[in-house]
Design a protein around this motif. Sequence first.
Motif, short mmCIF file in Angstrom:
data_model
loop_
_atom_site.label_atom_id
_atom_site.label_comp_id
_atom_site.label_asym_id
_atom_site.label_seq_id
_atom_site.Cartn_x
_atom_site.Cartn_y
_atom_site.Cartn_z
N MET C 256 30.84 37.12 43.55
CA MET C 256 31.97 37.27 42.63
C MET C 256 33.22 37.64 43.40
SD MET C 256 30.80 39.04 39.15
CE MET C 256 29.38 40.04 39.42
N PHE C 257 33.07 38.59 44.32
CA PHE C 257 34.25 39.10 45.00
C PHE C 257 34.91 38.00 45.84
CE2 PHE C 257 36.35 41.79 48.30
CZ PHE C 257 37.20 42.44 47.44
N LEU C 258 34.08 37.37 46.66
CA LEU C 258 34.64 36.33 47.54
C LEU C 258 35.25 35.21 46.69
CD1 LEU C 258 31.81 36.24 50.21
CD2 LEU C 258 34.04 37.36 50.32
N ARG C 259 34.49 34.77 45.70
CA ARG C 259 34.98 33.70 44.83
C ARG C 259 36.35 34.09 44.25
NH1 ARG C 259 32.68 30.17 40.91
NH2 ARG C 259 34.43 29.08 39.92
N SER C 260 36.46 35.34 43.78
CA SER C 260 37.72 35.77 43.16
C SER C 260 38.84 35.73 44.18
CB SER C 260 37.58 37.18 42.62
OG SER C 260 36.42 37.27 41.82
N ILE C 261 38.55 36.26 45.38
CA ILE C 261 39.60 36.25 46.41
C ILE C 261 40.06 34.81 46.64
CG2 ILE C 261 40.05 36.58 48.88
CD1 ILE C 261 38.32 39.01 48.80
N TRP C 262 39.08 33.93 46.75
CA TRP C 262 39.41 32.53 47.01
C TRP C 262 40.29 31.99 45.88
CZ3 TRP C 262 37.10 27.94 44.62
CH2 TRP C 262 37.51 26.75 45.26
N GLU C 263 39.86 32.19 44.64
CA GLU C 263 40.63 31.66 43.51
C GLU C 263 42.04 32.22 43.51
OE1 GLU C 263 38.93 32.08 39.70
OE2 GLU C 263 37.22 30.77 40.10
N GLY C 271 39.84 34.62 38.89
CA GLY C 271 38.65 35.22 39.48
C GLY C 271 37.82 35.98 38.46
N TYR C 272 36.76 36.61 38.96
CA TYR C 272 35.80 37.27 38.08
C TYR C 272 35.86 38.79 38.24
CZ TYR C 272 33.78 32.62 37.84
OH TYR C 272 33.60 31.28 37.66
N LEU C 273 37.01 39.28 38.64
CA LEU C 273 37.07 40.70 38.99
C LEU C 273 36.71 41.59 37.80
CD1 LEU C 273 40.24 40.49 41.19
CD2 LEU C 273 37.87 40.78 41.93
N ASP C 274 37.15 41.18 36.61
CA ASP C 274 36.85 42.01 35.43
C ASP C 274 35.34 42.11 35.25
OD1 ASP C 274 36.69 39.37 34.99
OD2 ASP C 274 37.84 39.34 33.13
N SER C 275 34.65 40.97 35.33
CA SER C 275 33.19 41.00 35.19
C SER C 275 32.57 41.86 36.28
CB SER C 275 32.62 39.59 35.29
OG SER C 275 33.41 38.73 34.51
N MET C 276 33.04 41.68 37.51
CA MET C 276 32.44 42.38 38.63
C MET C 276 32.56 43.88 38.45
SD MET C 276 33.49 42.28 42.63
CE MET C 276 34.47 43.76 42.69
N THR C 277 33.78 44.35 38.26
CA THR C 277 33.97 45.80 38.14
C THR C 277 33.19 46.33 36.95
OG1 THR C 277 36.00 45.24 36.99
CG2 THR C 277 36.21 45.95 39.27
N GLY C 278 33.23 45.60 35.84
CA GLY C 278 32.51 46.05 34.65
C GLY C 278 31.03 46.23 34.97
N LEU C 279 30.46 45.21 35.59
CA LEU C 279 29.03 45.25 35.91
C LEU C 279 28.73 46.47 36.77
CD1 LEU C 279 26.89 43.27 35.08
CD2 LEU C 279 26.94 42.35 37.39
#
Lengths: 705, 54, 800
Positions: C256-263, C271-279
């Motif tokens: 998630m993190f890498l993908r988000s940085i890339w996006e 990116g998916y930062l909201d999902s990541m931090t929430g999880l």
Amino acid sequence: MMKLEHFSYDNRIVKNFAVATMVWGIVGMLVGLIAALQLSYPALNISEYLTFGRLRPLHTNAVVFAFVGNGMFMGIYYSLQRLCKSRMYSDFLSNFHFWGWQSIIVSAAITLPLGITSSKEYAELEWPIDILIAIVWVVFTINLFGTILKRREKHLYVAIWFYIATAVTVAILHIVNSLAIPVGLFKSYSVFAGVQDALVQWWYGHNAVAFFLTTPYLGLMYYYLPKAANRPVYSYRLSIIHFWALIFLYIWAGPHHLLYTSLPNWAQSLGTVFSIMLIAPSWGGMINGLLTLRGAWDRVRDDVVLKFYVVAVTAYGMTTFEGPLLSIKSVNAISHFTDWTIAHAHLGALGWNGMLTFGILYWLIPKLFNRDLYSRKLANIHFWIGTLGIIFYVIPLYFAGFTQSLMWKQFTDEGVLKYPNFLETVIQILPMYYWRAVGGTLFLTGTIIMTYNLYKTMVLGVFIKEEPASAPALSSQENHSEHDGHWHRKIERRPVLLLVLCTIVILIGGVVEMVPTFVIKSNVPTISSVKPYTPLELEGRDIYVREGCYTCHSQMIRPFRSETERYGEYSKAGEFVYDHPFQWGSKRTGPDLHRIGGKYPNLWHYHHMIEPSSMSPGSIMPAYPFLAEKDLNTKLTAKKIRVMQQLGVPYPEGFDKIAVAELEKQAELISKDLEKAQIQISSKKEMVALIAYMQRLGTDIKPKN
Amino acid sequence: MHVIIVLIILSILISGGFLVAFIWSVKKGQFDDDVSPSVRILNDKENFKNNDSI
Amino acid sequence: MNAASLNPTVCYHCGDHIIAKKVEFENKLFCCDGCKLVFQVISSNDLCKYYDITDSPGVKDPSNVIRSALSFLDEPEIADKFYNFKSADLIAFSFFIPNMHCASCIWLLENLNKLDAGVLISEVHFIKKKVSINFDPHVTSLRKIAELLSFIGYHPDLSLGSTKTIEKEKNYSRIYKIGVAGFCFGNIMLLSFPEYFSNQEIIDSTLAKLFTVLNLALAIPVFFYSASEFFLNAFNSFKQKVINMDVPISIGILAMFLRSIWEISTGSGPGYLDSMTGLIFFMLIGRFFQDRTFKWLSFERDYSSYFPISVEKYGESESIKSIPVENVAINDVLNIKNQEIIPVDVLLISDFANIDYSFITGESFPVEVKRGEKIFAGGKQIGTNIKVVAQSIVSKSYLTSLWNKQKAQKNISKYQQMVHKISSNFIIITLLISLVSFVFWYLNNDFNRAINAMTSVLVIACACALALSAPFTFGNILQILGKSKMYLKGNEVIEDIADINHIVFDKTGTITEVNQTEVAFVGELSPLELRLVVNVANNSNHPYSKSIVSNFSNLIANIEVNDLKEIFGNGIQGNIHGKTIKIGKHDFVVKEPSGLLPTNATFVSIDNELKGYFLFHNKFRNGIEKLFKRLNDKKIAISVLSGDNDTELGSLNEMLMGANSKILFFQKPEDKRSYIQKLREKGESVMMVGDGLNDAGALLESNVGIAVSEDVNNFVPSCDGIIDAKALIKIDKVITYSKSGINIIIASFILSLVYNVIGIGFAVTGNLSPVIAAILMPISTISLVLFTVFLSTIAGRKIK
């Protein structure tokens, strides 16, 4: 080596704030009552200085900042010293705070009737007073943190956390919302315009409610309720969670005040979501408060103080449930601009803040004066008529709000408005206004009874100026009572706290610098047809502001058929880009004015101003004959233009030089137009400017006829 | 809508400040014992009457 | 006014029901003079608030300590052990006070200085049940304070262990992590709202950019700080060549993190930062919840919690001096007082002693020891002071050697194995899917989509049930059991319990009541005579006499008893109405040795004429029989081990009619231990249920050692769980509950598979938009948490 330190609690400052609370309480409520009566008997708008438009801000300011404000400081100064086992950090700061605050109130009481106002609700005071407020508040904050730093009790009781939140947040809110560029000593223009101004204003407005009327009082509840009930709060853990949850949610609930206005969708939804999430911590707090009395209900029966607390906490629960309810779009569509909002606000103010303050006073004064309350009977009477007062006040207004809103929205089968004349909807609810005045009277009477009761208690008792106490210094306690008690712990504590303080200070400073840059950039008109106000219109607008027309007239047509039918095309964000400050208003005692421009001839406006009922019989609007007498003061016009240019309003270069000339030209036209109807009025009169502004309103995107 | 940036940054900073405060208070063991403090406030008479500085 | 003072049947002080004689004072009722006395002291020092804060907060004082017993605290050598700080005019120390229980306790203990002016500060730490006191040695003393405390009912723990307060350095890091994660999560959600709500409506691009950047900034601390423990665990599990739950989690987070940085850097999406931090936030909360144990209980105790801190030693010229127990040397001559535990193995010098070994052997009645015989450490002298000579030092006694054996290695329960299996399969499968989808899109030469699909698969799979449901389920189960007075050491215990197929009970004090014995009289006694006998017995402290009195308490009357004589180890005699009544050994009551009569009998003679004898039986806890029956139905084998004599064999036999049940008597602690050892060698997973020290070895040896205690604050041997005696009969329910707990986790896992299938469905096609992720993940996580908590609560209903 442990040292037992002897010191004394400063009760004088507590007493001062207590007295101020009672005095301003009566004043504030009295003004409120007058304002309420003016709605039922417009004749009561006796002088230009005492019209509803000028009294209403005075009422809100007096009640919020003078009554509740002083009450809050009274409660904090008493409890903080005891919770920290330490005298206030500095007597000088304490006294400076007290007298500073009172002088602010006095200057408010002078300037508001004089029409010196920024027209931002709950922040109407002009910039010199704003600065004074900032200074006094910072003094209070220093005093608060100073006391916390030199405390003798390791643990910071949850109440103190609530106090900290209040001090820090209110400072920031006040500073940001009051950012303005002065035109003269008594006039300034908000650096924000239109939508942005509105956003900031209600970000402030809501958080003022949150951090001025709620968090400090929750802190007080967590101290005074257990004290009076003589048993610890139901769940201390819950109270800690309550605090942190509240803090992290409140900040964001602001935008819901602007639902269906020209705020972007998402910002509104955001506000709604967060306000709804707020129910959880708020009710956590209420339940915690009420359950503290479990097993002590027999005591509630014969302890008047507890009675006040019970009503207060219940009111808190109801208000905090109603709040999120009102922030739901569909509900808000009904409630907004009606008396429902007023009822909601008063349930909180009278119930939560009022009753809690009374309870604290009844508990505190006897303690300070080392004597039993003068008369329990009177106190009980106060409790009952106070409670009745709330009921008589709130219920009619709910009814009024609901009725009027429905009438506004009602269509006939032919698909036209059932009540096209706004006045009908007003007359319909007038009886409710009588009742609300009755409620107000009851509540005020109660307050007067209390003041008498407590006054008697004071004169019959002996005031304990200095309350001796002793406690070992925190440092020495640390050493011994802790197993791994290291001397450095004590040193550690301070830097960390200081760190917190620093972050906050830096952030205030930083923001003050940031703001203007953002603001200038953002004032680019988005609708080409929207043009800056002419000098005359600008002056007229300032009169509109001065008279507090926004207290009864909104300038915000929401995208409902019922509103577009009644008022015309709904308001667009782009139309307000030159509005420093915005004039959307929050209550429609009179109709919306955003599309009033060109709707009536100048003549109509003239007569309507001189005597409203001559144009619309039964109108409850105050008459403004003096506008036809007073000459328009154009000394500042040029300066105003320059300030506007500073704020990014695209007046041509050097326009300020010709501004007055332009103004007179336009004024001439209007007075000529009135002359056709045998109305002799000099173009120099304020009336002319106001009419000019009226005729301009909302015409930018609407084909002139 | 740039003013919203100010408000956002501001709000984040404020709550950030409170986050620092939160971590500090946990670190200082402020919330270790979440029972006794609520009782402690009921003592008004200081615990150290009638014996002098020692 | 407060309820108790209105209520006529309840003691105003301690809230006990007033049975026989009630004491009245200031129109308040008390159950006994003890309570009244304490009330007088408290009220006379205007501390009556004590009774306002909570009704009848007092502690009834069962073991009324003899004041002199605390005299050893005057010995500097001993007192110093308690002090944290000492100066000429200030001493600071802290006591552990087991029966501190309510707000009133706190209030009173923090106002000690009203009762003892020498106390400067007294501060309570309620969670640790600790009171820290600073006092002025000129005014008062440690002993005075200790006496004051025990007088008002708050006996400080003065055992050998009490001074070695192991203040572990508190570790808040998880709370910090949660705080940081929560804060960042909240704000990221906030800044992502525009994304969710702005349907069609374009948000200002500068805003959008700013938001995503802020999001990234906020996500960094969460990734590097809050999530660190997942990465570490995953890394460690790799090193041990096993795959645990943290591996898929870490991979997912990383993806998630890498993908988000890339996006964000390419501006292709938020990116998916909201999902990541929430999880991360939710998973941390889950683990926090799971690790919430019962701080105030100690599961790790050793002999030092039982032994007195000091013992009286004879110096030269018969002078007696208290010395710390550790300092006892071989051949020291010691003076052991009534009710005092003997800390080392000794030889008796006095003529005879009356030693209560119930602590060690479980034998409920004292044994008589003659001069020169050996007394084992842990025995308790009943009666007069005795003189003994030390044969060992405290750490080397027979008893303490029990602990020095290593705790048997536990074999992992099949449930733990299963969980491991699931997670490792899970990770392999997800990796495979993501790989396949990558290859697939790569072959269709759509590289972006390939990356997209691969990462999204990992992202989705990350929200795996086990990561959340297990902690929440176990945490909840622990709390629920705790509510009905069953405290388990940690979640792994639940898994072990679910596995149990053999329960071994200790008899005395576990399945029998501690201080109740059934007394039957065999022989001829008229009611009047019985009355006389009981009243004579009433004058003796011997356990037999005591149980006689408690059984016939209705016969107690204040009758004048003349020339009382109690000969320790023999019996008591007295004269009422000219009748000489003797109670005791056969050869004591009638001067002749006994014939073939039961050993556990006490004989009665009136005017030297043998009337008969009392027989004593342990009283079984009610419900035990039903419990055995239920266990039988559940096909769980039962064994009962007793240090006692075999008098109760019959009654026990009929209670556990089960085929697979076993009863053994005369079991020494070592026997119990080895018995369990054998069972486990046979591959059974054993739960040992016992009380006192005599079971300590066995408790350690078993898969699950459960200690039974009348009062959970009292000392119990080290174990995996502590059960309140009243809750013992629910022990079978605990097993079923643990089983269902495991099932719930499996169920939730299946549920999450469903979510994953849906998610992965989107993912493999490579068009899982952040919004879908942001919607799917909270839904799956939250619904899973609710699901498990709800089910485990429902299942927990049966416990109550």
